[in-house]
Scaffold this active site. Structure first.
Site, PDB file in Angstrom:
ATOM      1  N   HIS A   1     -10.462  14.608 -13.880  1.00 17.15           N
ATOM      2  CA  HIS A   1     -11.075  15.104 -12.643  1.00 17.15           C
ATOM      3  C   HIS A   1     -12.391  15.820 -12.889  1.00 17.15           C
ATOM      4  O   HIS A   1     -12.718  16.186 -14.016  1.00 17.15           O
ATOM      5  CB  HIS A   1     -10.105  16.006 -11.876  1.00 17.15           C
ATOM      6  CG  HIS A   1      -9.853  17.337 -12.528  1.00 17.15           C
ATOM      7  ND1 HIS A   1      -8.912  17.521 -13.502  1.00 17.15           N
ATOM      8  CD2 HIS A   1     -10.421  18.548 -12.329  1.00 17.15           C
ATOM      9  CE1 HIS A   1      -8.916  18.790 -13.881  1.00 17.15           C
ATOM     10  NE2 HIS A   1      -9.831  19.439 -13.194  1.00 17.15           N
TER      11      HIS A   1
ATOM     12  N   HIS B   1     -15.813  25.353  -7.203  1.00 15.29           N
ATOM     13  CA  HIS B   1     -14.471  25.592  -7.765  1.00 15.29           C
ATOM     14  C   HIS B   1     -14.320  27.038  -8.222  1.00 15.29           C
ATOM     15  O   HIS B   1     -13.223  27.595  -8.177  1.00 15.29           O
ATOM     16  CB  HIS B   1     -14.243  24.634  -8.937  1.00 15.29           C
ATOM     17  CG  HIS B   1     -12.926  24.794  -9.638  1.00 15.29           C
ATOM     18  ND1 HIS B   1     -11.740  24.977  -8.962  1.00 15.29           N
ATOM     19  CD2 HIS B   1     -12.602  24.777 -10.966  1.00 15.29           C
ATOM     20  CE1 HIS B   1     -10.756  25.076  -9.850  1.00 15.29           C
ATOM     21  NE2 HIS B   1     -11.249  24.973 -11.062  1.00 15.29           N
TER      22      HIS B   1
ATOM     23  N   HIS C   1     -15.848  27.895 -17.067  1.00 18.17           N
ATOM     24  CA  HIS C   1     -15.800  27.879 -15.593  1.00 18.17           C
ATOM     25  C   HIS C   1     -16.782  28.892 -15.010  1.00 18.17           C
ATOM     26  O   HIS C   1     -17.563  28.580 -14.108  1.00 18.17           O
ATOM     27  CB  HIS C   1     -14.388  28.201 -15.100  1.00 18.17           C
ATOM     28  CG  HIS C   1     -13.428  27.063 -15.250  1.00 18.17           C
ATOM     29  ND1 HIS C   1     -12.706  26.840 -16.392  1.00 18.17           N
ATOM     30  CD2 HIS C   1     -13.086  26.074 -14.395  1.00 18.17           C
ATOM     31  CE1 HIS C   1     -11.949  25.756 -16.234  1.00 18.17           C
ATOM     32  NE2 HIS C   1     -12.155  25.269 -15.035  1.00 18.17           N
TER      33      HIS C   1
ATOM     34  N   ASP D   1     -15.015  18.954 -11.781  1.00 22.23           N
ATOM     35  CA  ASP D   1     -15.103  20.319 -11.235  1.00 22.23           C
ATOM     36  C   ASP D   1     -16.489  20.529 -10.651  1.00 22.23           C
ATOM     37  O   ASP D   1     -17.499  20.373 -11.356  1.00 22.23           O
ATOM     38  CB  ASP D   1     -14.930  21.364 -12.352  1.00 22.23           C
ATOM     39  CG  ASP D   1     -13.479  21.612 -12.749  1.00 22.23           C
ATOM     40  OD1 ASP D   1     -12.585  20.933 -12.215  1.00 22.23           O
ATOM     41  OD2 ASP D   1     -13.266  22.500 -13.592  1.00 22.23           O
TER      42      ASP D   1
ATOM     43  N   TRP E   1       0.834  -1.200   0.000  1.00 20.31           N
ATOM     44  CA  TRP E   1       0.000   0.000   0.000  1.00 20.31           C
ATOM     45  C   TRP E   1       0.866   1.248   0.000  1.00 20.31           C
ATOM     46  O   TRP E   1       2.050   1.202   0.329  1.00 20.31           O
ATOM     47  CB  TRP E   1      -1.035  -0.009   1.128  1.00 20.31           C
ATOM     48  CG  TRP E   1      -0.545  -0.185   2.554  1.00 20.31           C
ATOM     49  CD1 TRP E   1       0.699  -0.573   2.979  1.00 20.31           C
ATOM     50  CD2 TRP E   1      -1.328   0.004   3.733  1.00 20.31           C
ATOM     51  NE1 TRP E   1       0.738  -0.645   4.333  1.00 20.31           N
ATOM     52  CE2 TRP E   1      -0.485  -0.289   4.836  1.00 20.31           C
ATOM     53  CE3 TRP E   1      -2.641   0.387   3.982  1.00 20.31           C
ATOM     54  CZ2 TRP E   1      -0.942  -0.196   6.170  1.00 20.31           C
ATOM     55  CZ3 TRP E   1      -3.080   0.478   5.308  1.00 20.31           C
ATOM     56  CH2 TRP E   1      -2.240   0.182   6.377  1.00 20.31           C
TER      57      TRP E   1
HETATM   58 MN    MN Z   1     -10.577  21.534 -12.766  1.00 20.59          MN
END
Ligand code: MN
Length: 260
Positions: free
Chosen positions: A76, A82, A210, A78, A64
């Site tokens: 990933h 964010h 965004h 968002d 591990w």
């Molecule tokens: Mn991002």
């Protein structure tokens, strides 16, 4: 058809291969390319790890690691928190996003040829209109995935950084407004490091994906791959981020279900 029957049919289709699972996730490693912001802004951390044990004195039968990674490193999610435009919305962090919103239909807009010709290609509302004329209207609550084939590039061509910053494709402001106001999408997913174009600081408003998506409570997915393995319509996307308290995003595994 009853709901129970629908799930039974789904399980059968998974078992017999009529529905296949496509992995849209980059492998997360020390080599994962990062978004780099200009000075004096803070930077997201690269993935790193330290071994705790590997079947040795430190742990005779187990392997591990501990790892460190930014919330916005690698493939990933968002969350609305964010961006400052989404900071006061309800359920705006990854731990609060309703789980029903972490699975939904995907519409895959293939503009890979345009992006090969122009790394600064901007997807406009007119482009989406043309796409819908060919494939049908994007339905409410859907993920819109912007196929650029950027994930097929080597790291240098993927980040495509020059003196004046990154040169990578993304959505124009009117495209994002259309997807929010006219289509009420769930979120916007891309192959590049950000949902916005590399030069999106020059748009109005700056970083329209965004600013507008998160201000409207919508989500983002970045660093996707294998979008070329998806049909234009009909796939189901599964994208649950880690349940980090007050988290602004998280690396995740993104899967698509596709009917053969
Ligand atoms: Mn991002």
């Amino acid at each position: 058809m009853s709901s129970t029957q629908a799930l039974a049919d789904f399980a059968h289709a998974l078992a017999n291969g009529a529905i296949t699972v496509i992995d849209l996730t980059q492998t997360l490693s020390e080599d994962t390319p990062l978004l780099v912001l200009p000075e004096p802004f803070g930077q997201t951390a690269a993935f790193s790890r330290e071994e705790i044990s590997r079947y040795d004195d430190r742990g005779i039968a187990w392997h591990w690691n501990n790892f460190t990674v930014g919330e916005h490193t690698g493939t990933h999610f968002d969350a609305p928190i964010h961006w400052v435009s989404g900071k006061d919305l309800p359920d705006n962090s990854v731990d609060q996003v309703p789980v029903s919103k972490l699975i939904g239909p995907a519409f895959v807009l293939d503009f890979s040829a345009e992006c090969a010709a122009d790394p600064d290609f901007l997807l406009t509302a007119d482009h989406i209109g043309d796409w819908e004329a060919a494939h049908g209207a994007i339905t409410p609550g859907s993920w819109v995935l912007f196929r650029t084939d950027w994930s097929k590039r080597d790291t240098e061509a993927y980040t495509n950084r020059r003196e004046d910053g990154a040169h990578t494709p993304g959505p124009a402001t009117d495209a994002i407004r259309f997807l929010i106001e006219e289509r009420n999408i769930m979120g916007f997913g891309v192959e590049t490091i950000g949902t916005d174009a590399g030069q999106a600081h020059l748009l109005t408003p700056p970083y329209p994906a965004h600013t507008l998506l998160h201000g409207a409570g919508k989500y983002g997915l970045q660093c996707l791959e294998n979008l070329d393995k998806l049909p234009a319509t009909g796939a189901i996307l599964i994208a649950p981020p880690l349940k980090i308290r007050d988290g602004s995003g998280s690396p995740l595994r993104v899967l698509a279900l596709v009917a053969e």
